[in-house]
Design a protein around this motif. Structure first.
Motif, PDB file in Angstrom:
ATOM      1  N   ILE A 135      53.143   6.316  53.852  1.00 43.06           N
ATOM      2  CA  ILE A 135      52.284   7.453  54.199  1.00 43.06           C
ATOM      3  C   ILE A 135      50.829   6.975  54.254  1.00 43.06           C
ATOM      4  N   ARG A 136      50.163   7.294  55.362  1.00 47.82           N
ATOM      5  CA  ARG A 136      48.795   6.810  55.582  1.00 47.82           C
ATOM      6  C   ARG A 136      47.758   7.936  55.570  1.00 47.82           C
ATOM      7  N   GLN A 137      48.218   9.194  55.409  1.00 46.85           N
ATOM      8  CA  GLN A 137      47.270  10.301  55.368  1.00 46.85           C
ATOM      9  C   GLN A 137      47.762  11.350  54.365  1.00 46.85           C
ATOM     10  N   PHE A 138      46.797  11.935  53.662  1.00 46.05           N
ATOM     11  CA  PHE A 138      47.096  12.822  52.544  1.00 46.05           C
ATOM     12  C   PHE A 138      46.261  14.092  52.653  1.00 46.05           C
ATOM     13  N   LEU A 139      46.892  15.219  52.319  1.00 49.69           N
ATOM     14  CA  LEU A 139      46.225  16.513  52.267  1.00 49.69           C
ATOM     15  C   LEU A 139      46.365  17.034  50.843  1.00 49.69           C
ATOM     16  N   ASP A 140      45.269  17.023  50.095  1.00 50.32           N
ATOM     17  CA  ASP A 140      45.259  17.413  48.687  1.00 50.32           C
ATOM     18  C   ASP A 140      44.593  18.782  48.583  1.00 50.32           C
ATOM     19  N   ILE A 141      45.401  19.832  48.394  1.00 50.42           N
ATOM     20  CA  ILE A 141      44.882  21.204  48.368  1.00 50.42           C
ATOM     21  C   ILE A 141      44.675  21.643  46.929  1.00 50.42           C
ATOM     22  N   ASP A 164      42.622   1.840  54.986  1.00 47.88           N
ATOM     23  CA  ASP A 164      42.259   2.885  55.935  1.00 47.88           C
ATOM     24  C   ASP A 164      43.007   4.193  55.699  1.00 47.88           C
ATOM     25  N   ALA A 165      43.546   4.389  54.493  1.00 46.83           N
ATOM     26  CA  ALA A 165      44.243   5.639  54.197  1.00 46.83           C
ATOM     27  C   ALA A 165      43.300   6.818  54.398  1.00 46.83           C
ATOM     28  N   ARG A 166      43.801   7.848  55.061  1.00 48.65           N
ATOM     29  CA  ARG A 166      42.989   9.035  55.345  1.00 48.65           C
ATOM     30  C   ARG A 166      43.334  10.126  54.328  1.00 48.65           C
ATOM     31  N   VAL A 167      42.309  10.678  53.693  1.00 53.19           N
ATOM     32  CA  VAL A 167      42.519  11.691  52.659  1.00 53.19           C
ATOM     33  C   VAL A 167      41.631  12.894  52.945  1.00 53.19           C
ATOM     34  N   VAL A 168      42.230  14.078  52.900  1.00 50.38           N
ATOM     35  CA  VAL A 168      41.490  15.329  53.050  1.00 50.38           C
ATOM     36  C   VAL A 168      41.628  16.131  51.764  1.00 50.38           C
ATOM     37  N   TYR A 169      40.505  16.384  51.116  1.00 48.29           N
ATOM     38  CA  TYR A 169      40.472  17.227  49.922  1.00 48.29           C
ATOM     39  C   TYR A 169      40.115  18.649  50.332  1.00 48.29           C
ATOM     40  N   VAL A 170      40.848  19.624  49.799  1.00 45.40           N
ATOM     41  CA  VAL A 170      40.610  21.025  50.138  1.00 45.40           C
ATOM     42  C   VAL A 170      40.345  21.813  48.864  1.00 45.40           C
ATOM     43  N   ASP A 171      39.260  22.569  48.871  1.00 39.74           N
ATOM     44  CA  ASP A 171      38.965  23.460  47.746  1.00 39.74           C
ATOM     45  C   ASP A 171      38.031  24.551  48.251  1.00 39.74           C
ATOM     46  N   HIS A 172      37.881  25.618  47.464  1.00 40.14           N
ATOM     47  CA  HIS A 172      36.926  26.660  47.862  1.00 40.14           C
ATOM     48  C   HIS A 172      35.882  26.910  46.779  1.00 40.14           C
ATOM     49  N   ASP A 173      35.932  26.118  45.692  1.00 40.81           N
ATOM     50  CA  ASP A 173      34.929  26.218  44.627  1.00 40.81           C
ATOM     51  C   ASP A 173      33.668  25.495  45.087  1.00 40.81           C
ATOM     52  N   PRO A 174      32.511  26.177  45.139  1.00 38.97           N
ATOM     53  CA  PRO A 174      31.288  25.543  45.652  1.00 38.97           C
ATOM     54  C   PRO A 174      30.853  24.322  44.856  1.00 38.97           C
ATOM     55  N   GLN A 219      47.445  28.935  57.509  1.00 39.24           N
ATOM     56  CA  GLN A 219      47.350  28.709  58.949  1.00 39.24           C
ATOM     57  C   GLN A 219      45.925  28.340  59.352  1.00 39.24           C
ATOM     58  N   GLU A 220      44.940  28.991  58.746  1.00 34.69           N
ATOM     59  CA  GLU A 220      43.543  28.664  59.042  1.00 34.69           C
ATOM     60  C   GLU A 220      43.218  27.249  58.580  1.00 34.69           C
ATOM     61  N   LEU A 221      43.710  26.895  57.406  1.00 31.57           N
ATOM     62  CA  LEU A 221      43.469  25.559  56.859  1.00 31.57           C
ATOM     63  C   LEU A 221      44.037  24.486  57.792  1.00 31.57           C
ATOM     64  N   LEU A 222      45.294  24.660  58.192  1.00 31.66           N
ATOM     65  CA  LEU A 222      45.943  23.657  59.051  1.00 31.66           C
ATOM     66  C   LEU A 222      45.303  23.614  60.436  1.00 31.66           C
ATOM     67  N   CYS A 251      42.234  21.497  60.207  1.00 35.84           N
ATOM     68  CA  CYS A 251      42.571  20.071  60.132  1.00 35.84           C
ATOM     69  C   CYS A 251      43.002  19.532  61.490  1.00 35.84           C
ATOM     70  N   ARG A 252      43.714  20.375  62.258  1.00 33.96           N
ATOM     71  CA  ARG A 252      44.184  19.948  63.572  1.00 33.96           C
ATOM     72  C   ARG A 252      43.060  19.962  64.607  1.00 33.96           C
ATOM     73  N   ASP A 253      42.299  21.043  64.642  1.00 33.89           N
ATOM     74  CA  ASP A 253      41.264  21.190  65.664  1.00 33.89           C
ATOM     75  C   ASP A 253      40.126  20.178  65.484  1.00 33.89           C
ATOM     76  N   GLU A 254      39.785  19.900  64.237  1.00 28.41           N
ATOM     77  CA  GLU A 254      38.709  18.944  63.976  1.00 28.41           C
ATOM     78  C   GLU A 254      39.211  17.502  63.881  1.00 28.41           C
ATOM     79  N   GLU A 255      40.532  17.344  64.088  1.00 31.29           N
ATOM     80  CA  GLU A 255      41.168  16.023  64.143  1.00 31.29           C
ATOM     81  C   GLU A 255      40.899  15.195  62.890  1.00 31.29           C
ATOM     82  N   ILE A 256      40.908  15.880  61.742  1.00 35.13           N
ATOM     83  CA  ILE A 256      40.750  15.129  60.497  1.00 35.13           C
ATOM     84  C   ILE A 256      42.098  14.675  59.954  1.00 35.13           C
ATOM     85  N   LEU A 257      43.184  15.213  60.522  1.00 32.03           N
ATOM     86  CA  LEU A 257      44.527  14.725  60.256  1.00 32.03           C
ATOM     87  C   LEU A 257      45.262  14.588  61.585  1.00 32.03           C
ATOM     88  N   ASP A 258      46.162  13.612  61.656  1.00 32.23           N
ATOM     89  CA  ASP A 258      46.971  13.373  62.856  1.00 32.23           C
ATOM     90  C   ASP A 258      48.340  14.015  62.648  1.00 32.23           C
TER      91      ASP A 258
END
Length: 268
Positions: free
Chosen positions: A60-66, A86-96, A123-126, A129-136
């Motif tokens: 696995i080369r890309q990770f989505l950590d919610i 080059d592992a791609r990681v996306v961190y998701v949170d809503h705490d400022p 659905q908004e989160l995904l 990630c798709r529209d901004e191409e931060i995950l493949d």
């Protein structure tokens, strides 16, 4: 600052510095009710680290950590980089505060991103990630839901949320989950009572924190293929020998093991 934050309370348990008095009060109150909470935090953290290492070893080369929380030692991107630079990681949170610290930590990162989104709107989160191409989305993704689903109430429909996340991920993707577990009352009445006390403390002070049974947690994986050893106490999920444990990992107290389970499954 007037309300305790899940991320800041968690940071306190892990020995971090990013918390306020209200968070410390919440953390210490929960620990006084049932003195295993710090143990659960460390056990959860170690499980996530081992799961990421397992996924990296599986290609696995890309990770989505919610619900990633505040940065600590042994973050997901650091573990993933042990296997591939080059592992791609996306961190998701809503705490400022989480977002501010994450952006500050990752100012020079090219393949790690911190985004503001809410697990209750998958659905908004995904789509972001798709529209901004931060995950493949043509390649497998490692989805990490470490210690976050138990902070969703039944009314927020965690089963629906996990189903929507699973449905949108490509074949070959993985889902790693850790969750507070309520032991079976018939077999473990004392531990079930302790889980009830701890849940009451969390709900009173934090407003979240639900201990669910084994079958409820197992259902989050849907029809994905559960990897060995299945849904088990987090300490039993691919444990490492003492000589090679990851940052922050410790062996949980024996009775604490009954209160947090983890597992990992792959999409067919």
């Amino acid at each position: 600052m007037s309300k305790p934050s899940i991320a800041r309370v968690y940071s306190y348990y892990l020995g971090g510095k990013d918390h306020f008095e209200v968070d410390r009060d919440m953390a210490e109150y929960a620990e006084s009710v049932v003195p295993i909470v710090t143990d659960l935090a460390f056990g959860n953290r170690a499980f996530v680290q081992r799961a990421v290492r397992y996924l990296s070893g599986s290609g696995i080369r890309q990770f989505l950590d919610i619900g990633s929380g505040l940065p600590t030692d042994g973050n997901v991107h650091e573990i993933a980089r042990e296997a591939m630079d080059d592992a791609r990681v996306v961190y998701v949170d809503h705490d400022p505060i989480v977002l501010a610290h994450g952006h500050a930590l990752l100012t020079e990162e090219r393949t790690t991103t911190v985004v503001k989104a809410d697990l209750t709107a998958p659905q908004e989160l995904l789509a972001m990630c798709r529209d901004e191409e931060i995950l493949d989305f043509t390649q497998p993704i490692g989805l990490i839901l470490g210690g976050i689903l138990h902070h969703l109430s039944d009314e927020e429909e965690p089963q629906r949320i996990t189903r929507e996340l699973r449905d949108e991920l490509p074949s070959g993707s993985y889902l790693a989950i850790s969750h507070f577990l309520r032991p079976e009352e018939e077999r473990f009445p004392q531990w079930a009572a302790q889980a009830d006390h701890l849940q009451a403390a969390f709900l009173e002070k934090l407003g979240t924190g639900i201990w669910r049974d084994h079958d409820e947690i197992l259902a989050y994986f849907g029809d994905w293929n559960l990897r060995e050893p299945g849904l088990v106490p987090v300490d039993d999920w691919h444990p490492l020998p003492a000589s090679s444990r990851l940052s922050g990992e410790c062996v949980m107290q024996q009775h604490s093991r009954h209160f947090i389970f983890g597992g990992l499954a792959q999409k067919p």
